[in-house]
Design a protein around this motif. Structure first.
Motif, mmCIF file in Angstrom:
data_model
loop_
_atom_site.group_PDB
_atom_site.id
_atom_site.type_symbol
_atom_site.label_atom_id
_atom_site.label_comp_id
_atom_site.label_asym_id
_atom_site.label_seq_id
_atom_site.Cartn_x
_atom_site.Cartn_y
_atom_site.Cartn_z
ATOM 1 N N TYR B 35 0.961 -1.239 0.008
ATOM 2 C CA TYR B 35 -0.278 -0.054 0.062
ATOM 3 C C TYR B 35 1.059 0.892 -0.061
ATOM 4 C CZ TYR B 35 -4.016 -2.330 1.121
ATOM 5 O OH TYR B 35 -4.893 -3.384 1.561
ATOM 6 N N GLN B 36 0.370 2.483 -0.782
ATOM 7 C CA GLN B 36 0.818 3.355 -0.432
ATOM 8 C C GLN B 36 0.053 4.269 0.320
ATOM 9 O OE1 GLN B 36 0.426 6.412 -3.165
ATOM 10 N NE2 GLN B 36 2.673 6.570 -3.942
ATOM 11 N N GLN B 37 0.584 5.307 1.132
ATOM 12 C CA GLN B 37 0.159 6.184 2.330
ATOM 13 C C GLN B 37 0.935 7.744 2.063
ATOM 14 O OE1 GLN B 37 -0.110 5.059 6.668
ATOM 15 N NE2 GLN B 37 -1.898 6.133 6.500
ATOM 16 N N HIS B 38 -0.188 8.407 1.436
ATOM 17 C CA HIS B 38 0.684 9.190 1.786
ATOM 18 C C HIS B 38 0.182 10.011 3.627
ATOM 19 C CE1 HIS B 38 0.897 9.858 -2.506
ATOM 20 N NE2 HIS B 38 1.305 10.954 -2.558
ATOM 21 N N ALA B 39 0.809 11.352 4.629
ATOM 22 C CA ALA B 39 0.799 11.942 5.436
ATOM 23 C C ALA B 39 -0.906 12.283 6.180
ATOM 24 C CB ALA B 39 1.977 13.075 6.354
ATOM 25 N N GLY B 40 -1.568 11.412 6.512
ATOM 26 C CA GLY B 40 -2.626 11.877 6.648
ATOM 27 C C GLY B 40 -3.599 10.980 6.074
ATOM 28 N N GLU B 41 -3.552 10.225 5.093
ATOM 29 C CA GLU B 41 -4.343 9.693 4.314
ATOM 30 C C GLU B 41 -4.765 8.201 4.469
ATOM 31 O OE1 GLU B 41 -3.583 12.328 0.995
ATOM 32 O OE2 GLU B 41 -3.674 10.972 0.145
ATOM 33 N N ALA B 42 -5.102 7.361 3.530
ATOM 34 C CA ALA B 42 -5.582 6.460 4.039
ATOM 35 C C ALA B 42 -4.669 5.445 2.751
ATOM 36 C CB ALA B 42 -7.818 6.386 3.851
ATOM 37 N N PRO B 43 -4.001 4.483 3.707
ATOM 38 C CA PRO B 43 -3.808 3.676 2.543
ATOM 39 C C PRO B 43 -4.239 3.419 0.955
ATOM 40 C CG PRO B 43 -3.493 2.562 4.613
ATOM 41 C CD PRO B 43 -4.607 3.629 4.864
ATOM 42 N N THR B 44 -3.461 3.721 0.118
ATOM 43 C CA THR B 44 -3.914 3.230 -1.358
ATOM 44 C C THR B 44 -3.139 1.691 -1.714
ATOM 45 O OG1 THR B 44 -3.237 4.171 -2.378
ATOM 46 C CG2 THR B 44 -4.843 5.528 -1.527
ATOM 47 N N TYR B 70 10.098 -13.106 1.723
ATOM 48 C CA TYR B 70 9.993 -11.905 1.213
ATOM 49 C C TYR B 70 9.696 -11.470 0.633
ATOM 50 C CZ TYR B 70 13.710 -9.122 -1.104
ATOM 51 O OH TYR B 70 14.789 -8.045 -2.312
ATOM 52 N N SER B 71 9.498 -10.065 0.338
ATOM 53 C CA SER B 71 9.076 -9.614 -1.101
ATOM 54 C C SER B 71 9.445 -7.471 -1.327
ATOM 55 C CB SER B 71 7.914 -9.239 -0.620
ATOM 56 O OG SER B 71 6.955 -7.843 -1.312
ATOM 57 N N TYR B 72 9.391 -7.714 -2.637
ATOM 58 C CA TYR B 72 10.089 -5.965 -2.573
ATOM 59 C C TYR B 72 9.227 -5.396 -3.245
ATOM 60 C CZ TYR B 72 11.783 -7.635 -7.239
ATOM 61 O OH TYR B 72 12.743 -8.140 -8.182
ATOM 62 N N LEU B 73 9.228 -3.994 -3.514
ATOM 63 C CA LEU B 73 8.108 -3.110 -4.133
ATOM 64 C C LEU B 73 9.355 -2.440 -4.901
ATOM 65 C CD1 LEU B 73 4.904 -1.737 -5.331
ATOM 66 C CD2 LEU B 73 5.839 -0.321 -3.394
ATOM 67 N N LEU B 74 9.138 -2.673 -6.547
ATOM 68 C CA LEU B 74 10.178 -1.801 -7.067
ATOM 69 C C LEU B 74 9.424 -0.318 -7.798
ATOM 70 C CD1 LEU B 74 12.826 -2.031 -7.965
ATOM 71 C CD2 LEU B 74 11.930 -2.695 -10.489
ATOM 72 N N LEU B 75 9.847 0.425 -7.774
ATOM 73 C CA LEU B 75 8.944 1.507 -8.052
ATOM 74 C C LEU B 75 10.312 2.308 -9.158
ATOM 75 C CD1 LEU B 75 8.255 1.368 -4.784
ATOM 76 C CD2 LEU B 75 7.109 3.636 -5.665
ATOM 77 N N LYS B 76 10.154 2.381 -10.610
ATOM 78 C CA LYS B 76 10.983 2.646 -11.624
ATOM 79 C C LYS B 76 10.640 4.334 -11.555
ATOM 80 C CE LYS B 76 10.535 -1.388 -13.363
ATOM 81 N NZ LYS B 76 10.520 -2.667 -15.019
ATOM 82 N N GLU B 77 11.214 5.070 -12.764
ATOM 83 C CA GLU B 77 10.609 6.050 -12.853
ATOM 84 C C GLU B 77 10.458 7.454 -12.274
ATOM 85 O OE1 GLU B 77 9.844 4.723 -17.222
ATOM 86 O OE2 GLU B 77 8.682 5.941 -16.963
ATOM 87 N N LEU B 78 11.005 7.357 -11.160
ATOM 88 C CA LEU B 78 10.659 8.200 -10.093
ATOM 89 C C LEU B 78 9.646 9.544 -9.743
ATOM 90 C CD1 LEU B 78 12.787 7.131 -7.087
ATOM 91 C CD2 LEU B 78 10.536 6.586 -6.942
ATOM 92 N N GLN B 79 9.355 9.958 -9.691
ATOM 93 C CA GLN B 79 7.986 11.319 -9.415
ATOM 94 C C GLN B 79 8.043 11.489 -8.016
ATOM 95 O OE1 GLN B 79 4.691 11.119 -11.179
ATOM 96 N NE2 GLN B 79 5.396 9.806 -12.773
ATOM 97 N N SER B 85 4.600 6.900 2.140
ATOM 98 C CA SER B 85 5.049 5.864 3.198
ATOM 99 C C SER B 85 4.589 4.622 2.200
ATOM 100 C CB SER B 85 4.049 5.428 4.504
ATOM 101 O OG SER B 85 5.003 6.534 5.812
ATOM 102 N N TYR B 86 5.216 3.825 2.534
ATOM 103 C CA TYR B 86 5.066 2.307 1.851
ATOM 104 C C TYR B 86 4.738 1.101 2.419
ATOM 105 C CZ TYR B 86 5.470 5.281 -2.919
ATOM 106 O OH TYR B 86 5.431 5.812 -3.355
ATOM 107 N N LEU B 87 3.662 0.740 2.410
ATOM 108 C CA LEU B 87 3.316 -0.558 3.786
ATOM 109 C C LEU B 87 2.974 -1.062 2.694
ATOM 110 C CD1 LEU B 87 0.356 1.344 5.433
ATOM 111 C CD2 LEU B 87 2.736 1.288 6.259
ATOM 112 N N CYS B 88 4.317 -2.763 3.847
ATOM 113 C CA CYS B 88 4.384 -4.030 2.580
ATOM 114 C C CYS B 88 2.639 -4.669 4.145
ATOM 115 C CB CYS B 88 5.738 -5.057 3.230
ATOM 116 S SG CYS B 88 5.480 -6.762 3.534
#
Lengths: 117, 111
Positions: B35-44, B70-79, B85-88
């Protein structure tokens, strides 16, 4: 996609009072809802799981008499923080799911920030 | 018990690639979410893995090895907007489909 709302989005209360937070699934019937608490810069901690029409299942260490959960319908669950104290100040997030959803995914509400003075 | 670990913070520059790792030890396993979570917001929701291998979805990919926990999240072409925050989260093989969340990784993307 599935939408979950929470009300209020923020609340400030005095120590010793009770606060009720509502969680609603707007476009689907949620058989199961979850309540989480999140302290600053920390991850989500599951407090309890509730199924419509039955008693909530609380995680270890969560006081069920302090955090009252009611899941009276398939679209509404409420969390009541009773006799709130400053240490209860936190970000409370609910999520909802139902059978038939891909991955049995949970859909999260926008959260409620509780500040106890 | 349930234990899910992630690095606390990571930094990267715009346009780069970043890999966020997650290791887990849970009483059972019935799927892993990112999940992705921006500060003060719900996880998406970002991704879901239940079988070993790589799942690709646009700029985001997620990998799972059940034998290694084990798991990983790969983010390409970062913006810049990827700063969050990234939640596993692991779904143990228990009832009610509950999730156990990891410690979360705060990612800061700089220009």
């Amino acid at each position: 996609g599935a939408v979950v709302s929470q009300h209020p989005s923020w609340v400030i209360c005095k120590s010793g009072t009770s606060v009720k937070i509502e969680c609603r699934s707007l476009d689907f019937q949620a058989t199961t809802m979850f309540w989480y608490r999140q302290f600053p810069k920390q991850s989500l901690m599951l407090m309890a799981t509730s199924n419509e029409g039955s008693k909530a299942t609380y995680e270890q260490g969560v006081e069920k008499d302090k955090f009252l959960i009611n899941h009276a319908s398939l679209t509404l669950s409420t969390l009541t923080v009773t006799s709130a104290h400053p240490e209860d100040s936190s970000f409370y997030i609910c999520s909802a799911t139902t059978s038939g959803i891909s991955y049995n995914e949970q859909f999260f509400g926008p959260g409620t920030r509780l500040t106890v003075l | 018990g349930q234990n899910i670990d992630q690095p606390t913070e990571m930094t990267a520059t715009e346009g780069a690639i970043v890999q966020i790792n997650c290791t887990y030890q849970t009483s059972g396993f019935n799927g892993l979410f990112w999940y992705q979570q921006h500060a003060g917001e719900a996880p998406t929701f970002l991704s879901y893995n239940v079988l070993d291998g790589l799942e690709e979805k646009g700029r985001f990919s997620s990998f799972l090895s059940r034998s290694k926990g084990y798991s990983y999240l790969l983010l390409k072409e970062l913006q810049m907007k990827d700063s969050a925050s990234y939640l596993c989260a692991v779904r143990p093989n228990t009832g009610f489909q509950k999730l156990v969340f990891g410690t979360g990784t705060r990612l800061l993307v700089s220009p």
